[in-house]
Design an enzyme around this catalytic site. Sequence first.
Site, short mmCIF file in Angstrom:
data_model
loop_
_atom_site.label_atom_id
_atom_site.label_comp_id
_atom_site.label_asym_id
_atom_site.label_seq_id
_atom_site.Cartn_x
_atom_site.Cartn_y
_atom_site.Cartn_z
CE LYS A 52 -3.70 -2.97 1.56
NZ LYS A 52 -4.68 -2.68 3.68
CD GLN A 96 -2.75 -4.92 6.72
OE1 GLN A 96 -3.13 -3.90 6.24
NE2 GLN A 96 -3.46 -5.81 5.75
CG ASP A 119 -9.20 -0.58 4.87
OD1 ASP A 119 -9.37 -0.19 3.82
OD2 ASP A 119 -9.16 -0.97 5.81
#
Length: 292
Positions: A52, A96, A119
């Site tokens: 990422k 994460q 997200d």
Amino acid sequence: MTILDGKKVSNDIKDEIAAEVKKMQDKGEKVPHLAAIIVGNDGASLTYVGSKVKACERVGFESTLVQMSNTTSEIELLEKIKELNENPEIDGFIVQLPLPKQINEQKVLLAVNPDKDVDGFHPTNFGKMALDMSTFIPATPFGILELLDRYGVETKGKHTVVIGRSHIVGRPMSILMGRKGFPGNSTVTLTHSHTKNITQITSQADIIISALGVPNFLKAEMVKDDVVVIDVGITRVIDESRPRGYKIVGDVDFANVSKKASYITPVPGGVGPMTIAMLLKNTLLAREQHKL
Ligand code: NAP
């Protein structure tokens, strides 16, 4: 049979985003800034976060990686989230997953400012998605929609079977495929580990989206001719012949299912790269919204 080439499409999307960033730079504007928090040192999670950050560099975004130890307490993580929520330099950030056992995942997701939740996991954004309102769509389902869109795969009136009901892939995917519009307007069946006679269901599907994480689960005898197959699964399987000692496999018996499919995603090179591209797209969207 057409391969839905996520690697190629994700590169196209990154080029488009890089062109947008260039325009921002030329106008002297702030470029998008994505932050990622990782707690602990799980190998797969570190690889994902690393990709990422690398993707941010590729398109000209700023990025910040916050690494916290495996023993981080819930309070410490919530404080870090508050810091990022309040930092005007950060347009969007992700935490994460998975998190260590001492941390409640739901509390963490709720702590993220929905305006920075690139997200799309916060209930506010999930609710907006379910109500057809403009919002951050979780990156993996968003990437699948984009692949279907760019290849012009018809979804209207089709029977879509989603395997797996996780909050990050299966559940949102089932909602999105049933939405009014394109891609959407499908009749959706959501299946999970308690589904009986799954073969009877998958063999009626025009489109199958498999997100369960069981290698070679979907076999040729479970699908009909001309099916569209989207393989979300990513499982590391030991393979001593490879330098890393493992290989990545999907949920689908690709060699045999691809002989019957009209469209199919490979693993790797299908949904995986799309996920990262759509995270960047959400971050660009966050920057544009913060300008208003
Ligand atoms: P998850 O949280 O691991 O959940 C798996 C789902 O599959 C559950 O809903 C489970 O049912 C269902 N399931 C398990 N065994 C089943 C069976 N035999 N028949 C039918 N359903 C079954 O799911 P996830 O986080 O969505 O991950 C799924 C896979 O996608 C993993 O391999 C993951 O690594 C991969 N993934 C890939 C990407 C990407 O970017 N490509 C992104 C995210 C995840 P129950 O609910 O009943 O337990």
